[in-house]
Design a protein around this motif. Sequence first.
Motif, PDB file in Angstrom:
ATOM      1  N   PRO A 141      83.800  42.068  42.962  1.00 39.46           N
ATOM      2  CA  PRO A 141      82.966  42.234  41.662  1.00 39.46           C
ATOM      3  C   PRO A 141      83.705  41.186  40.505  1.00 39.46           C
ATOM      4  O   PRO A 141      82.672  40.893  39.500  1.00 39.46           O
ATOM      5  CB  PRO A 141      83.141  43.681  41.252  1.00 39.46           C
ATOM      6  CG  PRO A 141      84.300  44.304  42.120  1.00 39.46           C
ATOM      7  CD  PRO A 141      84.294  43.444  43.090  1.00 39.46           C
ATOM      8  N   LEU A 142      84.820  41.423  40.288  1.00 36.23           N
ATOM      9  CA  LEU A 142      85.482  40.366  39.313  1.00 36.23           C
ATOM     10  C   LEU A 142      85.167  39.003  39.383  1.00 36.23           C
ATOM     11  O   LEU A 142      84.819  38.373  38.672  1.00 36.23           O
ATOM     12  CB  LEU A 142      87.155  40.653  39.220  1.00 36.23           C
ATOM     13  CG  LEU A 142      87.873  39.736  38.616  1.00 36.23           C
ATOM     14  CD1 LEU A 142      87.384  40.050  36.909  1.00 36.23           C
ATOM     15  CD2 LEU A 142      89.331  39.972  38.686  1.00 36.23           C
ATOM     16  N   ALA A 143      85.398  38.515  40.677  1.00 34.45           N
ATOM     17  CA  ALA A 143      84.807  37.168  40.906  1.00 34.45           C
ATOM     18  C   ALA A 143      83.418  36.798  40.673  1.00 34.45           C
ATOM     19  O   ALA A 143      82.998  35.836  40.322  1.00 34.45           O
ATOM     20  CB  ALA A 143      85.448  36.613  42.599  1.00 34.45           C
ATOM     21  N   ARG A 144      82.533  37.638  41.398  1.00 35.65           N
ATOM     22  CA  ARG A 144      81.183  37.615  40.902  1.00 35.65           C
ATOM     23  C   ARG A 144      80.895  37.410  39.493  1.00 35.65           C
ATOM     24  O   ARG A 144      79.785  36.664  39.019  1.00 35.65           O
ATOM     25  CB  ARG A 144      80.324  38.554  41.603  1.00 35.65           C
ATOM     26  CG  ARG A 144      80.232  38.235  43.172  1.00 35.65           C
ATOM     27  CD  ARG A 144      79.646  39.942  43.671  1.00 35.65           C
ATOM     28  NE  ARG A 144      79.467  39.564  45.251  1.00 35.65           N
ATOM     29  CZ  ARG A 144      79.331  40.311  46.085  1.00 35.65           C
ATOM     30  NH1 ARG A 144      79.299  41.549  45.574  1.00 35.65           N
ATOM     31  NH2 ARG A 144      79.225  40.189  47.372  1.00 35.65           N
ATOM     32  N   VAL A 162      82.048  35.876  48.117  1.00 40.32           N
ATOM     33  CA  VAL A 162      81.696  35.345  46.957  1.00 40.32           C
ATOM     34  C   VAL A 162      81.304  33.804  47.060  1.00 40.32           C
ATOM     35  O   VAL A 162      82.244  32.910  46.823  1.00 40.32           O
ATOM     36  CB  VAL A 162      82.432  35.532  45.669  1.00 40.32           C
ATOM     37  CG1 VAL A 162      81.995  35.105  44.491  1.00 40.32           C
ATOM     38  CG2 VAL A 162      83.096  36.913  45.854  1.00 40.32           C
ATOM     39  N   PRO A 163      80.184  33.529  47.617  1.00 44.82           N
ATOM     40  CA  PRO A 163      80.148  32.108  48.168  1.00 44.82           C
ATOM     41  C   PRO A 163      79.999  30.995  46.867  1.00 44.82           C
ATOM     42  O   PRO A 163      80.601  29.843  46.994  1.00 44.82           O
ATOM     43  CB  PRO A 163      78.472  32.110  48.403  1.00 44.82           C
ATOM     44  CG  PRO A 163      78.057  33.388  48.594  1.00 44.82           C
ATOM     45  CD  PRO A 163      79.136  34.293  47.884  1.00 44.82           C
ATOM     46  N   GLY A 164      80.036  31.393  45.596  1.00 41.73           N
ATOM     47  CA  GLY A 164      79.939  30.390  44.641  1.00 41.73           C
ATOM     48  C   GLY A 164      81.409  30.142  44.031  1.00 41.73           C
ATOM     49  O   GLY A 164      81.602  29.368  43.212  1.00 41.73           O
ATOM     50  N   ALA A 165      82.260  30.810  44.455  1.00 44.04           N
ATOM     51  CA  ALA A 165      83.480  30.946  43.886  1.00 44.04           C
ATOM     52  C   ALA A 165      84.425  29.793  44.668  1.00 44.04           C
ATOM     53  O   ALA A 165      84.280  29.615  45.806  1.00 44.04           O
ATOM     54  CB  ALA A 165      84.407  32.361  44.053  1.00 44.04           C
ATOM     55  N   LEU A 208      89.168  45.653  32.599  1.00 42.39           N
ATOM     56  CA  LEU A 208      89.326  45.382  34.078  1.00 42.39           C
ATOM     57  C   LEU A 208      89.489  47.003  34.278  1.00 42.39           C
ATOM     58  O   LEU A 208      88.947  47.467  35.324  1.00 42.39           O
ATOM     59  CB  LEU A 208      90.407  44.718  34.349  1.00 42.39           C
ATOM     60  CG  LEU A 208      90.476  43.152  34.077  1.00 42.39           C
ATOM     61  CD1 LEU A 208      91.883  42.458  34.612  1.00 42.39           C
ATOM     62  CD2 LEU A 208      89.281  42.631  34.413  1.00 42.39           C
ATOM     63  N   ALA A 209      90.152  47.737  33.587  1.00 42.98           N
ATOM     64  CA  ALA A 209      90.452  49.164  34.012  1.00 42.98           C
ATOM     65  C   ALA A 209      89.130  50.011  33.897  1.00 42.98           C
ATOM     66  O   ALA A 209      88.963  50.616  34.860  1.00 42.98           O
ATOM     67  CB  ALA A 209      91.192  49.775  32.933  1.00 42.98           C
ATOM     68  N   ALA A 210      87.856  49.398  33.206  1.00 50.82           N
ATOM     69  CA  ALA A 210      86.887  50.245  33.137  1.00 50.82           C
ATOM     70  C   ALA A 210      85.722  49.849  33.979  1.00 50.82           C
ATOM     71  O   ALA A 210      84.828  50.266  33.950  1.00 50.82           O
ATOM     72  CB  ALA A 210      86.216  50.351  31.698  1.00 50.82           C
ATOM     73  N   HIS A 211      86.251  48.725  34.623  1.00 54.31           N
ATOM     74  CA  HIS A 211      85.401  47.975  35.620  1.00 54.31           C
ATOM     75  C   HIS A 211      84.032  47.485  34.886  1.00 54.31           C
ATOM     76  O   HIS A 211      82.837  47.415  35.303  1.00 54.31           O
ATOM     77  CB  HIS A 211      84.988  48.664  36.639  1.00 54.31           C
ATOM     78  CG  HIS A 211      86.092  49.245  37.789  1.00 54.31           C
ATOM     79  ND1 HIS A 211      86.332  50.093  38.808  1.00 54.31           N
ATOM     80  CD2 HIS A 211      87.500  48.264  37.896  1.00 54.31           C
ATOM     81  CE1 HIS A 211      87.227  50.244  39.316  1.00 54.31           C
ATOM     82  NE2 HIS A 211      88.210  49.006  38.964  1.00 54.31           N
TER      83      HIS A 211
END
Length: 208
Positions: free
Chosen positions: A27-30, A60-63, A188-191
């Motif tokens: 999710p971070l990378a997206r 994550v294809p775009g990463a 990040l902690a809270a997503h």
Amino acid sequence: MHSAPSPLDHAPVLPVVVIEDATDAVPLARALVAGGLPAIEVTLRTPAALDAIGSIAAEVPGAVVGAGTVVSARGVADAAAAGARFLVSPGWTNGLLDAMEASGLPFLPGVSTASEVVALLERGVRDMKFFPAQAAGGTAYLKSLAGPLPHARFCPTGGITATSAPAYLALPNVGCVGGTWMLPADALAAHDWTRVESLAREASALGG
């Protein structure tokens, strides 16, 4: 030297990511990719790093995921096996450079002195990480290197903020900057991936 693009050529900002929990990686990378920052440096500072690189590479294809804090031949091999598409080191030795070159992946060896830059140019390496950027002299130092060493291109990393990034990006010998400001600890902690995407979008616009 490499068929793949240099990490300097994807976006004006290279997010430097420290992942403690591998389940956060995708999710971070997206969020970063959606915000316009496709190249992502995952540092090999945590036990979760290699799993995180593998997950991003697979899902994550775009990463364009790379490994940072690569300091040994073993680190090069592990990163490549995990699916990293580029390598970044805080510094370099001949042995580490040999391993990075042998991997076939684009790489950014770290430098902080003119002698290190000259030594890399001598070996045919033109793209480098300038680290730790602020502590090592910042924009004034890079400006001073541009005259005698115009062929070297840098990704300054270390202490750079959204406020200071434009001054670095305005330099002719800077291809991109590395930073963490689009990844605030509380988000990040809270997503809060929406906030990360928003900050990434602001960062991606800095190169304009």
